[in-house]
Design a protein around this motif. Structure first.
Motif, PDB file in Angstrom:
ATOM      1  N   ALA A  47       0.853  -1.184   0.000  1.00  0.00           N
ATOM      2  CA  ALA A  47       0.000   0.000   0.000  1.00  0.00           C
ATOM      3  C   ALA A  47       0.887   1.231   0.000  1.00  0.00           C
ATOM      4  O   ALA A  47       1.922   1.268   0.669  1.00  0.00           O
ATOM      5  CB  ALA A  47      -0.904  -0.011   1.228  1.00  0.00           C
ATOM      6  N   TRP A  53      -3.036   1.783  -4.925  1.00  0.00           N
ATOM      7  CA  TRP A  53      -3.281   1.164  -3.616  1.00  0.00           C
ATOM      8  C   TRP A  53      -3.071   2.203  -2.520  1.00  0.00           C
ATOM      9  O   TRP A  53      -2.002   2.373  -1.968  1.00  0.00           O
ATOM     10  CB  TRP A  53      -2.388  -0.042  -3.400  1.00  0.00           C
ATOM     11  CG  TRP A  53      -2.776  -0.883  -2.198  1.00  0.00           C
ATOM     12  CD1 TRP A  53      -3.771  -0.618  -1.294  1.00  0.00           C
ATOM     13  CD2 TRP A  53      -2.187  -2.107  -1.782  1.00  0.00           C
ATOM     14  NE1 TRP A  53      -3.836  -1.595  -0.336  1.00  0.00           N
ATOM     15  CE2 TRP A  53      -2.871  -2.529  -0.616  1.00  0.00           C
ATOM     16  CE3 TRP A  53      -1.151  -2.882  -2.258  1.00  0.00           C
ATOM     17  CZ2 TRP A  53      -2.546  -3.704   0.062  1.00  0.00           C
ATOM     18  CZ3 TRP A  53      -0.831  -4.049  -1.578  1.00  0.00           C
ATOM     19  CH2 TRP A  53      -1.520  -4.451  -0.442  1.00  0.00           C
ATOM     20  N   THR A  58      -7.305   0.015   0.177  1.00  0.00           N
ATOM     21  CA  THR A  58      -7.087  -0.998   1.215  1.00  0.00           C
ATOM     22  C   THR A  58      -8.427  -1.462   1.770  1.00  0.00           C
ATOM     23  O   THR A  58      -8.658  -2.663   1.922  1.00  0.00           O
ATOM     24  CB  THR A  58      -6.194  -0.458   2.350  1.00  0.00           C
ATOM     25  OG1 THR A  58      -4.912  -0.146   1.811  1.00  0.00           O
ATOM     26  CG2 THR A  58      -6.038  -1.476   3.476  1.00  0.00           C
TER      27      THR A  58
END
Length: 98
Positions: A47, A53, A58
């Protein structure tokens, strides 16, 4: 006419689930969320580093995993997910515990 075959459920997968299969399944879900090609996602994909991301992705990834695999990920568990490998390890613990 092509017949649609849904992917196996988590319960159906449990007995045949191995690390490779789990990674492929999770990478496909993450690719759907981020738009990144599945082939470019590995256990170290993280992430904030992997394009697309972010924190919202998430949450979407966690929801997709829960829906797809029929599991529940608690908030404390979710806080540990920084990479695709983290998610795989978490899901694997749920498989062995369940």
């Amino acid at each position: 006419m092509t017949e649609f075959c849904a992917p196996p459920s988590f319960a159906q997968m449990k007995d045949g689930l191995d690390g490779h299969t789990l990674h492929e399944r999770l990478a496909a879900l993450l690719a759907d969320v981020t738009g990144v090609p599945q082939s470019s996602l590995g256990p170290e994909s993280a992430a904030g580093v992997t394009p697309g991301w972010d924190s919202v992705a998430t949450l979407e990834f966690i929801a997709a995993v829960e829906d797809d695999l029929g599991i529940t990920i608690s908030t404390p568990e979710a806080m540990t997910i920084k990479t695709l490998g983290d998610m795989a390890r978490l899901v694997a613990t749920k498989v062995t515990a369940g």
